[in-house]
Design an enzyme around this catalytic site. Structure first.
Site, short mmCIF file in Angstrom:
data_model
loop_
_atom_site.label_atom_id
_atom_site.label_comp_id
_atom_site.label_asym_id
_atom_site.label_seq_id
_atom_site.Cartn_x
_atom_site.Cartn_y
_atom_site.Cartn_z
N SER A 92 0.81 -1.22 0.00
CA SER A 92 0.00 0.00 0.00
C SER A 92 0.85 1.27 0.00
O SER A 92 2.02 1.26 0.39
CB SER A 92 -0.92 0.01 1.23
OG SER A 92 -1.73 -1.13 1.24
N1 SAM Z 1 -0.72 -4.95 4.10
C1 SAM Z 1 -0.02 -5.23 2.89
C2 SAM Z 1 1.38 -4.69 2.87
O1 SAM Z 1 1.77 -4.00 3.80
O2 SAM Z 1 2.08 -5.00 1.90
C3 SAM Z 1 -0.78 -4.78 1.67
C4 SAM Z 1 -1.69 -5.80 1.26
S1 SAM Z 1 -2.43 -5.83 -0.31
C5 SAM Z 1 -3.05 -4.22 -0.55
C6 SAM Z 1 -3.87 -6.80 0.17
C7 SAM Z 1 -3.56 -8.21 0.51
O3 SAM Z 1 -4.74 -8.82 1.02
C8 SAM Z 1 -3.14 -9.05 -0.66
O4 SAM Z 1 -1.86 -9.60 -0.41
C9 SAM Z 1 -4.21 -10.12 -0.77
O5 SAM Z 1 -3.73 -11.37 -1.21
C10 SAM Z 1 -4.71 -10.18 0.66
N2 SAM Z 1 -6.05 -10.75 0.83
C11 SAM Z 1 -7.13 -10.62 0.01
N3 SAM Z 1 -8.18 -11.29 0.51
C12 SAM Z 1 -7.76 -11.86 1.67
C13 SAM Z 1 -8.39 -12.67 2.64
N4 SAM Z 1 -9.67 -13.08 2.53
N5 SAM Z 1 -7.67 -13.09 3.71
C14 SAM Z 1 -6.36 -12.71 3.84
N6 SAM Z 1 -5.72 -11.96 2.93
C15 SAM Z 1 -6.40 -11.52 1.87
#
Ligand code: SAM
Length: 242
Positions: A92
């Site tokens: 992000s």
């Molecule tokens: N917090 C992260 C960072 O600091 O890099 C950014 C994360 S990215 C914007 C969103 C993440 O949420 C992705 O890696 C995606 O695979 C994960 N995600 C999506 N749906 C999810 C779920 N149901 N449970 C856990 N992770 C999930």
């Protein structure tokens, strides 16, 4: 090489500033902090805050973002922008990481949950602000690489695992705060149930790849839920079988 070593040492010394704890901050990271401060001021009419807490800014200053981005994007690690990571996901924007952290208002004794570990960067920022962080990531490859970098960098109060964060992590509920870093189409009831009285949930909610808003949801001591829209945002979707 020897000459460069001497000159480079002087240049490096000039390019480092000190944060409020007296720790060294590389100039690029200081540039990112300044961009965050400016964007926070610019978005104050939406968010209701013209600055973020010193604790949060110190946490942002302490994390080497370059360790969480793909090698091809290392030169952009301190740009105030999201960047691609593995599996088509993103790390992000630093502004959003800082703002979401500030909204959570993490306290030293808190136990929190992050849904969407991604690169592990947000987890690393929260690590210095809470007692323990549980972080869950649905893409196994990302869960494994984030866990590896977090261990390598010595963030030892984070438990990271692969799984669907929409459901709960029953061994550790309830949480003082939950941060969701992928957009849900609506507030996930299982996550609301995992909050302690007085707890906070920070989550983007809205259409997949469409209009989304960052919500701050609070549960008061009597279990009453209130929510506030903080900012229009754009996140990758929260996935999983439902
Ligand atoms: N917090 C992260 C960072 O600091 O890099 C950014 C994360 S990215 C914007 C969103 C993440 O949420 C992705 O890696 C995606 O695979 C994960 N995600 C999506 N749906 C999810 C779920 N149901 N449970 C856990 N992770 C999930």
């Amino acid at each position: 090489i020897r000459q460069c070593g001497f000159t480079c040492a002087i240049v490096a010394a000039l390019m480092i500033t000190l944060n409020s704890n007296g720790a060294d901050i590389p100039a690029e990271r200081e540039g990112m902090l300044e961009a965050i401060r400016e964007s926070v001021r610019d978005s104050a009419s939406y968010t209701g805050r013209s600055e973020l807490s010193d604790r949060v800014m110190t946490a942002m200053a302490s994390v080497p973002r370059e360790e969480f981005v793909l090698p091809a994007y290392r030169h952009q690690a301190y740009d105030n922008t999201p960047l691609p990571i593995e599996a088509g996901q993103t790390i992000s924007q630093p502004l959003i990481v800082a703002l979401m952290t500030d909204l959570l208002d993490p306290q030293p004794g808190d136990v929190m949950l992050e849904v969407g570990t991604g690169s592990g960067y947000q987890a690393a920022v929260l690590s210095g602000l809470v007692d323990h962080l549980y972080s869950i990531e649905i893409v196994e490859e990302l869960a494994a690489s984030a866990a590896e970098v977090l261990v390598k960098l010595g963030y030892n109060n984070i438990t990271a695992r692969a799984g669907d964060g929409y459901a709960d992590w029953p061994e550790h509920v309830p949480f003082d705060g939950i941060i969701v870093t992928a957009a849900a189409d609506k507030l996930p009831p299982p996550l609301l149930k995992q909050l302690k009285p007085g707890g906070k949930l920070v989550i983007p909610v809205g259409a997949k790849h469409g209009y989304q808003e960052l919500l701050l949801v609070e549960v008061d001591e009597s279990g009453e839920i209130s929510k506030r829209s903080v900012l229009p945002v754009r996140f990758v979707p929260l996935t999983g079988d439902r």
